[in-house]
Motif scaffolding. Structure first.
Motif, PDB file in Angstrom:
ATOM      1  N   ALA A 128       0.852  -1.190   0.000  1.00  0.00           N
ATOM      2  CA  ALA A 128       0.000   0.000   0.000  1.00  0.00           C
ATOM      3  C   ALA A 128       0.882   1.232   0.000  1.00  0.00           C
ATOM      4  O   ALA A 128       2.013   1.210   0.472  1.00  0.00           O
ATOM      5  N   ASN A 129       0.370   2.277  -0.589  1.00  0.00           N
ATOM      6  CA  ASN A 129       0.998   3.578  -0.476  1.00  0.00           C
ATOM      7  C   ASN A 129      -0.086   4.620  -0.617  1.00  0.00           C
ATOM      8  O   ASN A 129      -1.218   4.299  -0.943  1.00  0.00           O
ATOM      9  N   GLY A 130       0.234   5.842  -0.348  1.00  0.00           N
ATOM     10  CA  GLY A 130      -0.775   6.885  -0.437  1.00  0.00           C
ATOM     11  C   GLY A 130      -0.147   8.250  -0.318  1.00  0.00           C
ATOM     12  O   GLY A 130       1.062   8.386  -0.102  1.00  0.00           O
TER      13      GLY A 130
END
Length: 147
Positions: A128-130
């Motif tokens: 995940a990244n954001g």
């Protein structure tokens, strides 16, 4: 891309910069800053599109190579992979207002490539990244200051 290139690839992100109708400005300071980021190897540009969304919602996608007046961006045009497909364009344009023009950049975060490669060699994977929008950070700081 070869397996060796994929093994050393850093995180890949995209950004969409939207302009109201008649106010698109893909040259000048913004273009110069993008060229600087590429030349300093902070990022590697993978794809660039200019999207136009008409008032009726129809979308026109223009590759950088099809733009006549590239200015400083002309130095980057020959290195692009043209990764985005038609369905990608439709999803990206969904965020746009009718009548607007947007620039879409897909880029590798080359500064993070050594870490990403080491994580993969260690058996890890990015799950995940954001991003936190600057407006959200400013609102949080303002709320803390009021409290």
């Amino acid at each position: 891309m070869t397996d060796a290139e994929l093994d050393t690839l850093g995180p890949v992100d995209f950004v969409i910069v939207e302009f109201p109708a008649g106010e698109a400005n893909f040259s000048g300071e913004m273009a110069a800053e993008l060229v600087r980021l590429v030349e300093e190897e902070t990022i590697r540009l993978i794809d660039v599109l200019i999207l136009t969304k008409s008032e009726d919602g129809s979308i026109d996608a223009i590759e950088l190579e099809d733009v006549e007046q590239l200015g400083p961006l002309a130095r980057l045009e020959g290195e692009l992979a043209e990764l985005l497909a038609e369905d990608d364009v439709e999803r990206l344009a969904a965020a746009m207002e009718p009548g607007s023009v947007a620039g879409v950049l897909v880029y590798e975060n080359t500064w993070a490539a050594p870490f990403a490669s080491a994580a993969r060699r260690a058996g890890g994977q990015l799950i995940a990244n954001g991003r936190i929008p600057i407006q959200a950070i400013a609102a949080s700081i303002a709320a803390d200051q009021q409290a």
